[in-house]
Enzyme design. Structure first.
Site, mmCIF file in Angstrom:
data_model
loop_
_atom_site.group_PDB
_atom_site.id
_atom_site.type_symbol
_atom_site.label_atom_id
_atom_site.label_comp_id
_atom_site.label_asym_id
_atom_site.label_seq_id
_atom_site.Cartn_x
_atom_site.Cartn_y
_atom_site.Cartn_z
ATOM 1 N N GLU A 97 0.836 -1.204 0.000
ATOM 2 C CA GLU A 97 0.000 0.000 0.000
ATOM 3 C C GLU A 97 0.874 1.258 0.000
ATOM 4 O O GLU A 97 1.991 1.238 0.505
ATOM 5 C CB GLU A 97 -0.878 0.010 1.265
ATOM 6 C CG GLU A 97 -2.316 -0.412 1.013
ATOM 7 C CD GLU A 97 -3.138 0.656 0.298
ATOM 8 O OE1 GLU A 97 -2.560 1.468 -0.475
ATOM 9 O OE2 GLU A 97 -4.351 0.685 0.494
ATOM 10 N N ASP A 98 0.330 2.335 -0.518
ATOM 11 C CA ASP A 98 1.071 3.600 -0.479
ATOM 12 C C ASP A 98 1.032 4.194 0.924
ATOM 13 O O ASP A 98 2.058 4.538 1.496
ATOM 14 C CB ASP A 98 0.534 4.592 -1.521
ATOM 15 C CG ASP A 98 -0.975 4.816 -1.444
ATOM 16 O OD1 ASP A 98 -1.670 4.144 -0.630
ATOM 17 O OD2 ASP A 98 -1.490 5.646 -2.216
ATOM 18 N N ILE A 99 -0.167 4.285 1.490
ATOM 19 C CA ILE A 99 -0.287 4.956 2.783
ATOM 20 C C ILE A 99 -1.517 4.433 3.519
ATOM 21 O O ILE A 99 -2.557 4.202 2.911
ATOM 22 C CB ILE A 99 -0.346 6.498 2.579
ATOM 23 C CG1 ILE A 99 -0.480 7.243 3.910
ATOM 24 C CG2 ILE A 99 -1.419 6.920 1.612
ATOM 25 C CD1 ILE A 99 -0.127 8.721 3.791
ATOM 26 N N ASP A 101 -4.095 5.517 6.166
ATOM 27 C CA ASP A 101 -4.561 6.767 6.760
ATOM 28 C C ASP A 101 -5.625 6.426 7.807
ATOM 29 O O ASP A 101 -5.293 6.054 8.925
ATOM 30 C CB ASP A 101 -5.088 7.639 5.610
ATOM 31 C CG ASP A 101 -5.500 9.030 6.026
ATOM 32 O OD1 ASP A 101 -4.921 9.565 6.977
ATOM 33 O OD2 ASP A 101 -6.406 9.592 5.385
ATOM 34 N N THR A 102 -6.892 6.469 7.480
ATOM 35 C CA THR A 102 -7.919 6.063 8.442
ATOM 36 C C THR A 102 -7.919 4.553 8.654
ATOM 37 O O THR A 102 -8.410 4.061 9.668
ATOM 38 C CB THR A 102 -9.329 6.470 7.960
ATOM 39 O OG1 THR A 102 -9.622 5.767 6.756
ATOM 40 C CG2 THR A 102 -9.423 7.971 7.731
ATOM 41 N N THR A 105 -9.491 1.633 3.939
ATOM 42 C CA THR A 105 -9.133 0.915 2.711
ATOM 43 C C THR A 105 -8.433 -0.392 3.038
ATOM 44 O O THR A 105 -8.784 -1.455 2.505
ATOM 45 C CB THR A 105 -8.221 1.790 1.828
ATOM 46 O OG1 THR A 105 -8.879 3.027 1.563
ATOM 47 C CG2 THR A 105 -7.891 1.104 0.524
ATOM 48 N N PHE A 150 -1.136 16.034 4.149
ATOM 49 C CA PHE A 150 -1.385 15.379 2.867
ATOM 50 C C PHE A 150 -0.103 15.407 2.039
ATOM 51 O O PHE A 150 0.465 16.466 1.804
ATOM 52 C CB PHE A 150 -2.528 16.077 2.123
ATOM 53 C CG PHE A 150 -3.091 15.229 1.025
ATOM 54 C CD1 PHE A 150 -4.080 14.286 1.288
ATOM 55 C CD2 PHE A 150 -2.614 15.356 -0.275
ATOM 56 C CE1 PHE A 150 -4.585 13.479 0.272
ATOM 57 C CE2 PHE A 150 -3.117 14.548 -1.292
ATOM 58 C CZ PHE A 150 -4.106 13.617 -1.022
ATOM 59 N N ASP A 157 -0.794 10.968 -5.482
ATOM 60 C CA ASP A 157 -1.272 12.104 -6.264
ATOM 61 C C ASP A 157 -2.170 13.018 -5.445
ATOM 62 O O ASP A 157 -2.633 12.669 -4.351
ATOM 63 C CB ASP A 157 -2.085 11.604 -7.462
ATOM 64 C CG ASP A 157 -3.476 11.117 -7.036
ATOM 65 O OD1 ASP A 157 -3.552 10.316 -6.092
ATOM 66 O OD2 ASP A 157 -4.472 11.554 -7.636
ATOM 67 N N ARG A 163 2.117 12.792 -9.088
ATOM 68 C CA ARG A 163 2.396 11.373 -8.916
ATOM 69 C C ARG A 163 3.813 11.009 -9.358
ATOM 70 O O ARG A 163 4.443 10.117 -8.799
ATOM 71 C CB ARG A 163 1.384 10.562 -9.739
ATOM 72 C CG ARG A 163 1.036 9.221 -9.127
ATOM 73 C CD ARG A 163 0.194 8.392 -10.070
ATOM 74 N NE ARG A 163 -1.222 8.698 -10.092
ATOM 75 C CZ ARG A 163 -2.108 8.358 -9.153
ATOM 76 N NH1 ARG A 163 -1.705 7.745 -8.067
ATOM 77 N NH2 ARG A 163 -3.382 8.652 -9.274
HETATM 78 P P1 5GP Z 1 -7.651 5.216 4.248
HETATM 79 O O1 5GP Z 1 -8.699 4.295 3.766
HETATM 80 O O2 5GP Z 1 -6.576 4.547 5.086
HETATM 81 O O3 5GP Z 1 -8.217 6.423 4.942
HETATM 82 O O4 5GP Z 1 -6.967 5.861 2.989
HETATM 83 C C1 5GP Z 1 -6.073 5.189 2.233
HETATM 84 C C2 5GP Z 1 -5.927 5.852 0.887
HETATM 85 O O5 5GP Z 1 -6.202 7.268 0.901
HETATM 86 C C3 5GP Z 1 -4.485 5.729 0.473
HETATM 87 O O6 5GP Z 1 -4.247 4.490 -0.154
HETATM 88 C C4 5GP Z 1 -4.313 6.925 -0.434
HETATM 89 O O7 5GP Z 1 -4.718 6.590 -1.737
HETATM 90 C C5 5GP Z 1 -5.248 7.965 0.136
HETATM 91 N N1 5GP Z 1 -4.482 8.875 1.016
HETATM 92 C C6 5GP Z 1 -4.530 8.958 2.355
HETATM 93 N N2 5GP Z 1 -3.674 9.905 2.815
HETATM 94 C C7 5GP Z 1 -3.079 10.418 1.726
HETATM 95 C C8 5GP Z 1 -2.085 11.434 1.534
HETATM 96 O O8 5GP Z 1 -1.533 12.062 2.445
HETATM 97 N N3 5GP Z 1 -1.722 11.689 0.246
HETATM 98 C C9 5GP Z 1 -2.270 11.023 -0.816
HETATM 99 N N4 5GP Z 1 -1.848 11.359 -2.036
HETATM 100 N N5 5GP Z 1 -3.200 10.070 -0.677
HETATM 101 C C10 5GP Z 1 -3.593 9.765 0.584
#
Ligand code: 5GP
Length: 172
Positions: A97-99, A101-102, A105, A150, A157, A163
């Protein structure tokens, strides 16, 4: 007009060094398993390619796509594309995964992988924002912990921009 902080948060050199470290750890843990390295498009595409190369082990590479719909009340709904065409039953999967966050995903992806019959799932995230977590999920391997900001670049992106930057920047 969206801009980025000109000073990178993480340079290409820092990212490359950390990718090597992560790969060494993963290789130690999963060497015997011929894992499926499963990247999540599009954000983790570059990271997946670099990590898979650095692994230097017998592995398959696949990609899936996740799309989350924010704005819905219950923490968002996640749609996963491409899992159905993979044969993951009994396999060891390294989800890339890239990141996180919550965590919404990642939780949905993990549920999908277990439903697909994966025997072992390990998660490698380039970035982790633990302070934002709403769902209690933790990547097994995390490149860098970032504050609640962010970030873009190295695959990440903002509305399809930034990106292709080789380093990671904070969106100004
Ligand atoms: P989650 O479901 O954990 O809240 O969000 C995951 C997805 O939100 C990541 O895979 C990414 O695509 C997007 N996302 C969350 N934080 C960032 C951020 O700081 N920058 C970018 N570009 N995407 C983010």
């Amino acid at each position: 007009m969206m801009r980025i902080d000109p000073e990178p948060l993480l340079t290409a050199g820092q990212i490359a060094a950390r990718v090597s470290e992560l790969a060494a750890e993963i290789r130690r843990d999963l060497a015997d398993d011929r894992p499926v390295v499963l990247g999540v498009l599009k954000g983790a595409a570059f990271f997946t390619a670099d990590l898979a190369r650095a692994l230097g082990m017998d592995a398959e590479v696949e990609f899936i796509r996740a799309r989350s719909y924010s704005g819905t009340e219950s923490g968002g709904r996640v749609e996963v594309f491409g899992l159905d065409r993979l044969s993951l039953a009994g396999r060891t999967v390294l989800l890339v995964e890239d990141i996180v966050d919550t965590g919404t995903t990642l939780a949905a992806l993990l549920a999908g992988l277990h439903a697909a019959g994966a025997a072992t799932v390990r998660v490698c995230a380039l970035l982790d924002k633990p302070s934002r977590r709403k769902t209690p999920v933790t990547p097994d391997y995390a490149g860098f912990v970032v504050e609640n900001r962010f970030v873009v670049g190295y695959g990440l992106d903002y509305e399809e921009r930034f990106r292709t930057l080789p380093e990671i920047h904070v969106l100004a």
